[in-house]
Design a protein around this motif. Structure first.
Motif, PDB file in Angstrom:
ATOM      1  N   MET A   1       0.837  -1.184   0.000  1.00 48.45           N
ATOM      2  CA  MET A   1       0.000   0.000   0.000  1.00 48.45           C
ATOM      3  C   MET A   1       0.885   1.252   0.000  1.00 48.45           C
ATOM      4  SD  MET A   1      -3.124  -0.934   0.085  1.00 48.45           S
ATOM      5  CE  MET A   1      -4.156  -2.281   0.515  1.00 48.45           C
ATOM      6  N   MET A   2       0.405   2.248  -0.708  1.00 53.15           N
ATOM      7  CA  MET A   2       1.066   3.552  -0.743  1.00 53.15           C
ATOM      8  C   MET A   2       0.007   4.625  -0.531  1.00 53.15           C
ATOM      9  SD  MET A   2       3.609   3.153  -4.037  1.00 53.15           S
ATOM     10  CE  MET A   2       2.267   2.965  -5.208  1.00 53.15           C
ATOM     11  N   GLU A   3       0.418   5.776  -0.008  1.00 52.87           N
ATOM     12  CA  GLU A   3      -0.523   6.868   0.201  1.00 52.87           C
ATOM     13  C   GLU A   3       0.048   8.151  -0.375  1.00 52.87           C
ATOM     14  OE1 GLU A   3      -3.072   9.162   3.640  1.00 52.87           O
ATOM     15  OE2 GLU A   3      -1.898   7.408   4.195  1.00 52.87           O
ATOM     16  N   TYR A   4      -0.819   8.905  -1.028  1.00 53.97           N
ATOM     17  CA  TYR A   4      -0.433  10.197  -1.599  1.00 53.97           C
ATOM     18  C   TYR A   4      -1.664  11.089  -1.615  1.00 53.97           C
ATOM     19  CZ  TYR A   4       1.327  13.632  -4.977  1.00 53.97           C
ATOM     20  OH  TYR A   4       1.718  14.793  -5.601  1.00 53.97           O
ATOM     21  N   LYS A   5      -1.575  12.229  -0.932  1.00 57.27           N
ATOM     22  CA  LYS A   5      -2.678  13.194  -0.871  1.00 57.27           C
ATOM     23  C   LYS A   5      -3.985  12.561  -0.399  1.00 57.27           C
ATOM     24  CE  LYS A   5      -0.871  16.663  -3.969  1.00 57.27           C
ATOM     25  NZ  LYS A   5      -1.158  17.595  -5.055  1.00 57.27           N
ATOM     26  N   GLY A   6      -3.881  11.589   0.494  1.00 55.01           N
ATOM     27  CA  GLY A   6      -5.065  10.934   1.037  1.00 55.01           C
ATOM     28  C   GLY A   6      -5.571   9.768   0.203  1.00 55.01           C
ATOM     29  N   TYR A   7      -5.013   9.555  -0.972  1.00 55.79           N
ATOM     30  CA  TYR A   7      -5.410   8.438  -1.827  1.00 55.79           C
ATOM     31  C   TYR A   7      -4.495   7.249  -1.544  1.00 55.79           C
ATOM     32  CZ  TYR A   7      -8.254  11.844  -4.237  1.00 55.79           C
ATOM     33  OH  TYR A   7      -9.200  12.810  -4.517  1.00 55.79           O
ATOM     34  N   ILE A   8      -5.080   6.073  -1.443  1.00 58.48           N
ATOM     35  CA  ILE A   8      -4.322   4.866  -1.114  1.00 58.48           C
ATOM     36  C   ILE A   8      -4.228   3.989  -2.357  1.00 58.48           C
ATOM     37  CG2 ILE A   8      -4.261   2.756   0.273  1.00 58.48           C
ATOM     38  CD1 ILE A   8      -5.730   4.354   2.460  1.00 58.48           C
ATOM     39  N   GLY A   9      -2.995   3.651  -2.711  1.00 57.82           N
ATOM     40  CA  GLY A   9      -2.756   2.807  -3.865  1.00 57.82           C
ATOM     41  C   GLY A   9      -2.363   1.406  -3.440  1.00 57.82           C
ATOM     42  N   LYS A  10      -2.987   0.431  -4.056  1.00 51.27           N
ATOM     43  CA  LYS A  10      -2.669  -0.976  -3.824  1.00 51.27           C
ATOM     44  C   LYS A  10      -1.893  -1.462  -5.044  1.00 51.27           C
ATOM     45  CE  LYS A  10      -4.679  -5.534  -3.354  1.00 51.27           C
ATOM     46  NZ  LYS A  10      -5.860  -6.332  -3.612  1.00 51.27           N
ATOM     47  N   VAL A  11      -0.749  -2.106  -4.796  1.00 47.92           N
ATOM     48  CA  VAL A  11       0.125  -2.530  -5.887  1.00 47.92           C
ATOM     49  C   VAL A  11       0.263  -4.041  -5.893  1.00 47.92           C
ATOM     50  CG1 VAL A  11       2.473  -2.389  -6.816  1.00 47.92           C
ATOM     51  CG2 VAL A  11       1.423  -0.374  -5.759  1.00 47.92           C
ATOM     52  N   GLU A  12       0.257  -4.619  -7.082  1.00 44.03           N
ATOM     53  CA  GLU A  12       0.495  -6.052  -7.266  1.00 44.03           C
ATOM     54  C   GLU A  12       1.571  -6.218  -8.326  1.00 44.03           C
ATOM     55  OE1 GLU A  12      -3.187  -7.993  -8.136  1.00 44.03           O
ATOM     56  OE2 GLU A  12      -4.071  -7.442  -6.220  1.00 44.03           O
ATOM     57  N   PHE A  13       2.205  -7.366  -8.322  1.00 45.14           N
ATOM     58  CA  PHE A  13       3.239  -7.660  -9.308  1.00 45.14           C
ATOM     59  C   PHE A  13       2.753  -8.769 -10.231  1.00 45.14           C
ATOM     60  CE2 PHE A  13       7.131  -9.879 -10.721  1.00 45.14           C
ATOM     61  CZ  PHE A  13       7.727  -8.816 -11.397  1.00 45.14           C
ATOM     62  N   ASP A  14       2.821  -8.516 -11.533  1.00 52.53           N
ATOM     63  CA  ASP A  14       2.460  -9.513 -12.538  1.00 52.53           C
ATOM     64  C   ASP A  14       3.748 -10.206 -12.957  1.00 52.53           C
ATOM     65  OD1 ASP A  14       1.939 -10.908 -14.923  1.00 52.53           O
ATOM     66  OD2 ASP A  14       0.375  -9.499 -15.508  1.00 52.53           O
ATOM     67  N   ASP A  15       3.915 -11.435 -12.492  1.00 50.66           N
ATOM     68  CA  ASP A  15       5.150 -12.179 -12.733  1.00 50.66           C
ATOM     69  C   ASP A  15       5.359 -12.465 -14.221  1.00 50.66           C
ATOM     70  OD1 ASP A  15       7.490 -13.433 -11.776  1.00 50.66           O
ATOM     71  OD2 ASP A  15       6.512 -15.403 -11.924  1.00 50.66           O
ATOM     72  N   GLU A  16       4.277 -12.757 -14.934  1.00 53.29           N
ATOM     73  CA  GLU A  16       4.398 -13.053 -16.369  1.00 53.29           C
ATOM     74  C   GLU A  16       4.846 -11.829 -17.157  1.00 53.29           C
ATOM     75  OE1 GLU A  16       1.280 -15.013 -18.508  1.00 53.29           O
ATOM     76  OE2 GLU A  16       0.974 -16.440 -16.871  1.00 53.29           O
ATOM     77  N   ALA A  17       4.209 -10.705 -16.914  1.00 54.74           N
ATOM     78  CA  ALA A  17       4.531  -9.472 -17.636  1.00 54.74           C
ATOM     79  C   ALA A  17       5.721  -8.738 -17.034  1.00 54.74           C
ATOM     80  CB  ALA A  17       3.315  -8.557 -17.669  1.00 54.74           C
ATOM     81  N   GLU A  18       6.113  -9.172 -15.840  1.00 51.30           N
ATOM     82  CA  GLU A  18       7.205  -8.534 -15.089  1.00 51.30           C
ATOM     83  C   GLU A  18       6.970  -7.038 -14.930  1.00 51.30           C
ATOM     84  OE1 GLU A  18      10.894  -9.696 -16.931  1.00 51.30           O
ATOM     85  OE2 GLU A  18      10.755 -11.714 -16.087  1.00 51.30           O
ATOM     86  N   ILE A  19       5.785  -6.713 -14.417  1.00 50.29           N
ATOM     87  CA  ILE A  19       5.412  -5.318 -14.226  1.00 50.29           C
ATOM     88  C   ILE A  19       4.589  -5.170 -12.951  1.00 50.29           C
ATOM     89  CG2 ILE A  19       3.271  -5.420 -15.562  1.00 50.29           C
ATOM     90  CD1 ILE A  19       4.098  -2.670 -16.733  1.00 50.29           C
TER      91      ILE A  19
END
Length: 110
Positions: A1-19
Motif C-alpha cells: 500500500m502507498m498513500e499520496y494526498k489521502g489516496y491509497i494505492g494498492k500494488v500487485e506484481f504480474d510475474d508473467e509481464a514482469e510489471i
C-alpha cells in the motif's frame, strides 16, 4: 500500500509481464498506474493522482474525496440490539460507542 494526498494505492506484481500495476482503492473513481521498478510505480501512482485531480479541475468537477466520514453497514438485528445496549450501559450514543470500538480495534493501523 502507498498513500499520496489521502489516496491509497494498492500494488500487485504480474510475474508473467514482469510489471507492477496498481489502483487507488479508496475512491469509486478508477485511478490506475503501472511501472517496472519500485521507483517507477511510486512515480506513476503520484502522477496518476495528479492527473486525476487535474482532469477533475478541467471538467469543473470536485474530485471524489477518499473518505466521506460515513460508514454504512448492515448487521444482524441481535447484534444491533447488543451494540445499542452496550452503548447505553457506557452512557454513550451508539455512534460514539462504535467509533470508540473501531479506534481500539484499529489502533495498530496508520
Amino acid at each position: 500500500m502507498m498513500e499520496y494526498k489521502g489516496y491509497i494505492g494498492k500494488v500487485e506484481f504480474d510475474d508473467e509481464a514482469e510489471i507492477f500495476h496498481g489502483e487507488v482503492v479508496n475512491t469509486r473513481d478508477v485511478i490506475t498506474f503501472q511501472g517496472t521498478t519500485v521507483a517507477e510505480i511510486k512515480q506513476a501512482f503520484h502522477d496518476s493522482v495528479e492527473d486525476y485531480l487535474d482532469f477533475c479541475a478541467q471538467l469543473g468537477h470536485e474530485p471524489e474525496k477518499p473518505f466521506t466520514g460515513k460508514f454504512m453497514v448492515r448487521i444482524p438485528p441481535d447484534l444491533h440490539r447488543r451494540i445499542y445496549s452496550s452503548a447505553r450501559i457506557a452512557g454513550k450514543s451508539m455512534n460514539a460507542w462504535v467509533i470508540e470500538q473501531l479506534k481500539q480495534s484499529t489502533a495498530f493501523v496508520h
